[in-house]
Each structure stands twice: as C-alpha cells, then as structure tokens.
Design a protein around this motif. Sequence first.
Motif, PDB file in Angstrom:
ATOM      1  N   ARG A  56     -10.242   2.066  -2.041  1.00  0.00           N
ATOM      2  CA  ARG A  56      -8.934   1.555  -2.445  1.00  0.00           C
ATOM      3  C   ARG A  56      -8.073   1.385  -1.202  1.00  0.00           C
ATOM      4  NH1 ARG A  56      -8.338   6.495  -6.369  1.00  0.00           N
ATOM      5  NH2 ARG A  56      -9.739   5.867  -8.035  1.00  0.00           N
ATOM      6  N   PHE A  57      -7.138   0.473  -1.311  1.00  0.00           N
ATOM      7  CA  PHE A  57      -6.219   0.270  -0.201  1.00  0.00           C
ATOM      8  C   PHE A  57      -5.489   1.564   0.132  1.00  0.00           C
ATOM      9  CE2 PHE A  57      -2.053  -0.896   1.505  1.00  0.00           C
ATOM     10  CZ  PHE A  57      -2.436  -1.617   2.617  1.00  0.00           C
ATOM     11  N   SER A  58      -5.111   2.304  -0.910  1.00  0.00           N
ATOM     12  CA  SER A  58      -4.370   3.548  -0.690  1.00  0.00           C
ATOM     13  C   SER A  58      -5.216   4.603   0.026  1.00  0.00           C
ATOM     14  CB  SER A  58      -3.858   4.105  -2.018  1.00  0.00           C
ATOM     15  OG  SER A  58      -4.925   4.345  -2.907  1.00  0.00           O
ATOM     16  N   ASP A  59      -6.546   4.446   0.000  1.00  0.00           N
ATOM     17  CA  ASP A  59      -7.422   5.393   0.694  1.00  0.00           C
ATOM     18  C   ASP A  59      -7.349   5.228   2.205  1.00  0.00           C
ATOM     19  OD1 ASP A  59      -8.416   6.413  -1.710  1.00  0.00           O
ATOM     20  OD2 ASP A  59     -10.091   4.997  -1.763  1.00  0.00           O
ATOM     21  N   ILE A  60      -7.188   3.995   2.657  1.00  0.00           N
ATOM     22  CA  ILE A  60      -7.335   3.721   4.089  1.00  0.00           C
ATOM     23  C   ILE A  60      -6.052   3.297   4.790  1.00  0.00           C
ATOM     24  CG2 ILE A  60      -9.783   3.182   3.894  1.00  0.00           C
ATOM     25  CD1 ILE A  60      -9.035   0.215   3.940  1.00  0.00           C
ATOM     26  N   ALA A  61      -5.023   2.968   4.029  1.00  0.00           N
ATOM     27  CA  ALA A  61      -3.761   2.551   4.651  1.00  0.00           C
ATOM     28  C   ALA A  61      -3.061   3.767   5.249  1.00  0.00           C
ATOM     29  CB  ALA A  61      -2.857   1.886   3.627  1.00  0.00           C
ATOM     30  N   PRO A  62      -2.493   3.607   6.432  1.00  0.00           N
ATOM     31  CA  PRO A  62      -1.738   4.728   7.008  1.00  0.00           C
ATOM     32  C   PRO A  62      -0.487   4.988   6.171  1.00  0.00           C
ATOM     33  CG  PRO A  62      -1.449   2.742   8.329  1.00  0.00           C
ATOM     34  CD  PRO A  62      -2.469   2.420   7.274  1.00  0.00           C
ATOM     35  N   PRO A  63       0.003   6.212   6.189  1.00  0.00           N
ATOM     36  CA  PRO A  63       1.201   6.507   5.398  1.00  0.00           C
ATOM     37  C   PRO A  63       2.400   5.731   5.933  1.00  0.00           C
ATOM     38  CG  PRO A  63       0.627   8.356   6.812  1.00  0.00           C
ATOM     39  CD  PRO A  63      -0.479   7.355   6.945  1.00  0.00           C
ATOM     40  N   ASP A  64       3.242   5.291   5.036  1.00  0.00           N
ATOM     41  CA  ASP A  64       4.463   4.578   5.392  1.00  0.00           C
ATOM     42  C   ASP A  64       5.533   5.623   5.698  1.00  0.00           C
ATOM     43  OD1 ASP A  64       6.753   3.067   5.600  1.00  0.00           O
ATOM     44  OD2 ASP A  64       6.368   1.878   3.796  1.00  0.00           O
ATOM     45  N   LEU A  65       5.692   5.932   6.964  1.00  0.00           N
ATOM     46  CA  LEU A  65       6.611   7.003   7.372  1.00  0.00           C
ATOM     47  C   LEU A  65       8.054   6.696   7.008  1.00  0.00           C
ATOM     48  CD1 LEU A  65       5.030   7.871  10.838  1.00  0.00           C
ATOM     49  CD2 LEU A  65       4.634   8.965   8.624  1.00  0.00           C
ATOM     50  N   GLU A  66       8.439   5.437   7.081  1.00  0.00           N
ATOM     51  CA  GLU A  66       9.804   5.065   6.726  1.00  0.00           C
ATOM     52  C   GLU A  66      10.053   5.287   5.232  1.00  0.00           C
ATOM     53  OE1 GLU A  66      12.516   1.061   6.994  1.00  0.00           O
ATOM     54  OE2 GLU A  66      11.014   1.393   8.557  1.00  0.00           O
ATOM     55  N   ALA A  67       9.069   4.911   4.409  1.00  0.00           N
ATOM     56  CA  ALA A  67       9.211   5.128   2.956  1.00  0.00           C
ATOM     57  C   ALA A  67       9.224   6.617   2.633  1.00  0.00           C
ATOM     58  CB  ALA A  67       8.073   4.436   2.211  1.00  0.00           C
ATOM     59  N   LEU A  68       8.425   7.395   3.337  1.00  0.00           N
ATOM     60  CA  LEU A  68       8.417   8.835   3.106  1.00  0.00           C
ATOM     61  C   LEU A  68       9.751   9.469   3.486  1.00  0.00           C
ATOM     62  CD1 LEU A  68       4.804   9.750   4.293  1.00  0.00           C
ATOM     63  CD2 LEU A  68       5.664   9.637   1.940  1.00  0.00           C
TER      64      LEU A  68
END
Length: 201
Positions: A104-116
């Motif tokens: 899944r895309f969510s498996d490999i995408a880096p975390p969105d630090l700004e959204a966090l």
Amino acid sequence: MEDEAFWNNDPKALQDSEWNKISSDFTNAGYREGITAGKESALQQGFDEGFAQIGAPLGRELGILRGLCSALIAFLARPHENAAQAEAALTEVRDIATRLANIRFSDIAPPDLEALAHAKEHLESAMNEDDDTEDLSDPANLNEVIKDKRDIEGLEDLMAQMNASAGGSVAPARPKAEDVARLKERLLGIAGGLGLSLQWS
C-alpha cells in the motif's frame, strides 16, 4: 411614528444607511472569499508538492516493478532450453509480484511531518478543551477519512492474520520502503541472470 418621520424627512439618511449595509455585506463576503481562496491555494500547493515529490515517484516505481514482473512472467512462461532454471526464476518472480501487489502507498510513503505537527496542535487544543474526547494521540483520529481508511486497512490486516493462522503460519508484517528496494534488487538480479539488460529510468 417618530422613526418614520425621521426617514421621511431625510431620504439621504435612508440611502446612507442602505449604502453602509450593502458595503458592509460586500466587505464581509469579500473577506470570506479571500480566506477561502487562500486556503484552497495553500491546499492545492501542498497537494502539488506532495504529488510531485512523493506520490508520483513512488507510484511510478511500483508501477515499473509490477510491469517488469508481468513481463518476466510472460517471458519465463514460454519454453526455455533450461526448463528447471526458468521454472525456479518464474516461481521467484511470481513471489515478488505477489509481494508487490500487497504493498500500500501508506506502507512505503514517508511520514508527512508537517501534517503530524498540525495534528499535534489540534491534539493539544482538543485535550485542553475536553477531557472526555476520544484518544487523539493517533493523528488519524483527527480526520474521519483517514480514520476510516486505516480502519479498513486494519480489517484487511486482521483477515490476513486470520488466514495465516488458519494455515498454521504467521502473517507477515506490513512491507516498508526497504522491502521494496530488496524486491527491486531481486527482480533486477533475476533479469540479469537471464541475460536481460534492463534500463532503469
């Protein structure tokens, strides 16, 4: 009656009053439209950057790997001089294709630090407002769409674990970007072993 007399005596006062109301309404509407346009512009810019820097490159790489698997499967499925080697390579490529299909895309995408960071701000303000709020330590709880998506993915993972345990095995952990890199290396190694030169762009 005195109010009516005032308006009848001074029509300019009525015009000024109407003008002030209309002007105020247009100013408020313009302000709201400006705020909305600013939010939409920032949202579009964030989407464009995320798509160009993360979404498109990851999707492209996964698409190329999946396409390469399909091409190798078609190539290996035809008769070869060394049938045993071709069958072993075919089995390995099918395994790689199966693993790639489960990413899944969510498996490999880096975390969105700004959204966090934004989610953390909302978490802190929500915790200060109400002690009975749901657990917002997971940023997904701040957005219903993300929460629903993660719930579905959790159900999918649960089903995989149930199927694995019914077969006497353990469900594998969700893949990560490093796993994709290893699958890519395996795939390129198989292609090289078959004498196929691939140009990765």
